[in-house]
Design an enzyme around this catalytic site. Structure first.
Site, PDB file in Angstrom:
ATOM      1  N   LYS A   6       9.155  70.453  27.093  1.00 43.05           N
ATOM      2  CA  LYS A   6       9.360  71.274  28.203  1.00 43.05           C
ATOM      3  C   LYS A   6       8.053  72.197  28.057  1.00 43.05           C
ATOM      4  O   LYS A   6       6.382  72.123  27.105  1.00 43.05           O
ATOM      5  CB  LYS A   6       9.980  72.674  27.373  1.00 43.05           C
ATOM      6  CG  LYS A   6      10.060  73.658  27.309  1.00 43.05           C
ATOM      7  CD  LYS A   6      11.358  74.991  26.851  1.00 43.05           C
ATOM      8  CE  LYS A   6      10.853  76.118  27.218  1.00 43.05           C
ATOM      9  NZ  LYS A   6      10.569  76.864  26.273  1.00 43.05           N
ATOM     10  N   LYS A  61      10.723  76.629  14.868  1.00 46.30           N
ATOM     11  CA  LYS A  61       8.388  77.499  14.583  1.00 46.30           C
ATOM     12  C   LYS A  61       8.144  77.768  13.227  1.00 46.30           C
ATOM     13  O   LYS A  61       6.934  77.623  13.274  1.00 46.30           O
ATOM     14  CB  LYS A  61       8.708  79.253  15.800  1.00 46.30           C
ATOM     15  CG  LYS A  61       8.911  78.773  17.376  1.00 46.30           C
ATOM     16  CD  LYS A  61       8.679  80.238  17.568  1.00 46.30           C
ATOM     17  CE  LYS A  61       9.028  80.234  19.211  1.00 46.30           C
ATOM     18  NZ  LYS A  61       9.055  81.787  19.920  1.00 46.30           N
ATOM     19  N   LYS A  66       3.888  79.226  28.605  1.00 45.34           N
ATOM     20  CA  LYS A  66       3.285  79.704  28.829  1.00 45.34           C
ATOM     21  C   LYS A  66       2.481  79.277  28.446  1.00 45.34           C
ATOM     22  O   LYS A  66       0.895  80.394  28.139  1.00 45.34           O
ATOM     23  CB  LYS A  66       4.027  80.945  29.284  1.00 45.34           C
ATOM     24  CG  LYS A  66       4.840  81.788  28.762  1.00 45.34           C
ATOM     25  CD  LYS A  66       4.919  82.910  29.389  1.00 45.34           C
ATOM     26  CE  LYS A  66       5.905  83.298  28.803  1.00 45.34           C
ATOM     27  NZ  LYS A  66       6.779  83.322  27.726  1.00 45.34           N
TER      28      LYS A  66
HETATM   29  N1  AQP Z   1       9.659  74.883  31.074  1.00 46.87           N
HETATM   30  C1  AQP Z   1      10.590  75.308  31.211  1.00 46.87           C
HETATM   31  N2  AQP Z   1      11.858  75.559  32.129  1.00 46.87           N
HETATM   32  C2  AQP Z   1      12.850  76.179  32.807  1.00 46.87           C
HETATM   33  N3  AQP Z   1      12.930  77.082  32.248  1.00 46.87           N
HETATM   34  C3  AQP Z   1      11.846  77.493  31.292  1.00 46.87           C
HETATM   35  N4  AQP Z   1      11.398  78.424  30.218  1.00 46.87           N
HETATM   36  C4  AQP Z   1      11.098  78.914  30.168  1.00 46.87           C
HETATM   37  N5  AQP Z   1      10.116  77.633  29.607  1.00 46.87           N
HETATM   38  C5  AQP Z   1      11.270  76.946  30.923  1.00 46.87           C
HETATM   39  C6  AQP Z   1      12.919  79.884  31.044  1.00 46.87           C
HETATM   40  O1  AQP Z   1      12.121  81.171  31.215  1.00 46.87           O
HETATM   41  C7  AQP Z   1      12.079  82.541  30.266  1.00 46.87           C
HETATM   42  C8  AQP Z   1      10.675  83.393  29.331  1.00 46.87           C
HETATM   43  O2  AQP Z   1      11.481  83.209  28.551  1.00 46.87           O
HETATM   44  P1  AQP Z   1      10.007  83.772  27.093  1.00 46.87           P
HETATM   45  O3  AQP Z   1       9.092  83.803  27.519  1.00 46.87           O
HETATM   46  O4  AQP Z   1      11.276  84.304  26.489  1.00 46.87           O
HETATM   47  O5  AQP Z   1       9.959  82.652  26.254  1.00 46.87           O
HETATM   48  P2  AQP Z   1      10.464  81.019  26.379  1.00 46.87           P
HETATM   49  O6  AQP Z   1      11.808  80.427  26.809  1.00 46.87           O
HETATM   50  O7  AQP Z   1       9.691  80.303  25.467  1.00 46.87           O
HETATM   51  O8  AQP Z   1       9.158  80.035  27.388  1.00 46.87           O
HETATM   52  P3  AQP Z   1       7.341  80.175  26.862  1.00 46.87           P
HETATM   53  O9  AQP Z   1       7.052  79.628  28.636  1.00 46.87           O
HETATM   54  O10 AQP Z   1       7.510  78.144  26.577  1.00 46.87           O
HETATM   55  O11 AQP Z   1       6.442  80.365  26.824  1.00 46.87           O
HETATM   56  P4  AQP Z   1       5.941  80.890  25.011  1.00 46.87           P
HETATM   57  O12 AQP Z   1       5.239  79.501  25.347  1.00 46.87           O
HETATM   58  O13 AQP Z   1       5.597  82.192  25.036  1.00 46.87           O
HETATM   59  O14 AQP Z   1       7.317  80.532  23.834  1.00 46.87           O
HETATM   60  C9  AQP Z   1      13.823  81.718  29.913  1.00 46.87           C
HETATM   61  O15 AQP Z   1      14.935  82.264  30.923  1.00 46.87           O
HETATM   62  C10 AQP Z   1      12.923  80.736  30.143  1.00 46.87           C
HETATM   63  O16 AQP Z   1      15.073  79.775  29.478  1.00 46.87           O
END
Ligand code: AQP
Length: 334
Positions: free
Chosen positions: A197, A114, A200
């Site tokens: 991956k 990051k 969101k």
């Molecule tokens: N693509 C994915 N496939 C499977 N699991 C996923 N998770 C996220 N993306 C996928 C799971 O969702 C939870 C969210 O955790 P988070 O909000 O702390 O952030 P993250 O993992 O970084 O999810 P995002 O959607 O990618 O958010 P941003 O864009 O904010 O960084 C976790 O349990 C993760 O494993």
């Protein structure tokens, strides 16, 4: 018999969660909530490690909580709350940062990724100490298990090290948690770039299936998903990442084996396959979206529910924090 504790959370970093959050986290949480004393947190203090608009952050926090409930997390069964409403998270994070090595924190790959993406001037100190706050989240509740994606495994490992270090220096205080890592087949990739991956807060929304998107947008994104020129519905993660990803989503939502879906679509081409997947996703998302929008139509009621759950969480958290303050020799108010 007392149930084992579970802690997990998500960042309110977008208006809507995406299908990866749903398959990789929410479906698992929903299944586990009966067997565990579960704490599900909307981790807003984590979200502010990168810039957020204040009004939007408040709204995203409500939206994330509403989606937890709409996806089947029951606030009467599990403790579903907002991190910043329980001050003990930030307080314990400070204490834990005093037993975390600078080099140890510097080895976290998520920070390296990051900070490289944002550049050092745009990278906050909080992004660096993010894993310490995550350790505090988990240890405050004496969690036995932490369901996370494999990208979070290193952070749970750090949490375990901090708990063991603190316990050996100051006496048994924390439960050392075990990560429950979701399997590889639960990882969902971007529909337009199926080697990355799905996220969101992705820059382009074209390849992201949002839970709160309207149904026609979801259908369009699926029909436009990147595949390949080979034309066979067959799972090959390396050679056919687009199709493999769609098969993963199909299997996860229906509970079917990938092989049985391959058989069903043998010789039928991608158009039919995508239509089938579209129907599966739409029928899964529709009730979740409706319920979430219903909850969001009455924000005062949602806020009350979250406040009551935060109070419940705080009771447990404050017990741990108080023990920690005593162990390390902070002079308590008499
Ligand atoms: N693509 C994915 N496939 C499977 N699991 C996923 N998770 C996220 N993306 C996928 C799971 O969702 C939870 C969210 O955790 P988070 O909000 O702390 O952030 P993250 O993992 O970084 O999810 P995002 O959607 O990618 O958010 P941003 O864009 O904010 O960084 C976790 O349990 C993760 O494993």
């Amino acid at each position: 018999m007392t149930q084992a504790r579970l802690f997990s959370g998500m960042q309110p970093s977008a208006d809507s969660l995406q299908i990866g959050n749903y398959i990789g986290a929410l479906m698992q949480w929903r299944d586990m909530q009966d067997a565990y004393d579960a704490f599900f947190c909307v981790v807003d203090l984590h979200a502010i490690t990168v810039p957020q608009d204040p009004a939007e952050l408040r709204e995203k926090t409500r939206r994330t909580a509403a989606q937890y409930i709409a996806a089947g997390i029951e606030p009467s069964k599990s403790t579903l709350y907002v991190q910043s409403q329980v001050p003990a998270h930030a307080e314990l994070a400070w204490i834990l940062s005093t037993v975390t090595g600078f080099g140890e924190a510097g080895r976290m790959t998520q920070f390296k990724d990051k900070s490289q993406r944002y550049g050092s001037d745009q990278t906050s100190v909080a992004l660096f100490t993010y894993p310490v706050l995550m350790a505090a989240d988990i240890l405050l509740y004496q969690a036995n298990v932490v369901p996370v994606g494999d990208d979070q495994k290193q952070h749970v490992e750090l949490t375990r090290n901090l708990a063991e270090r603190f316990n050996s220096r100051f006496g048994e205080t924390f439960t050392v948690p075990e990560p429950v890592i979701q399997s590889d087949t639960a990882r969902i990739y971007d529909l337009q770039t199926p080697t990355s991956k799905m996220s969101k807060s992705a820059e382009s929304q074209a390849g992201v299936l949002y839970l709160l998107d309207d149904i026609s947008a979801t259908a369009k994104k699926i029909m436009r998903a990147v595949t390949d020129s080979d034309g066979t519905v067959h799972y090959d993660r390396e050679g056919k990442p687009g199709v493999a990803n769609l098969l993963t989503i199909y299997a996860a939502l229906t509970g079917r084996q990938i092989a049985s879906i391959e058989d069903e679509y043998a010789g039928r081409g991608y158009g039919d396959f995508k239509k089938g997947l579209r129907d599966v996703v739409v029928s899964e998302f529709e009730p979740v979206r409706e319920r979430a929008l219903e909850l969001l139509a009455d924000p005062a009621e949602l806020d009350r529910l979250l406040a009551a759950n935060a109070e419940k969480a705080a009771e447990t958290a404050e017990k741990t924090l108080s023990a920690v303050y005593d162990r390390i020799g902070l002079l308590r108010r008499g």
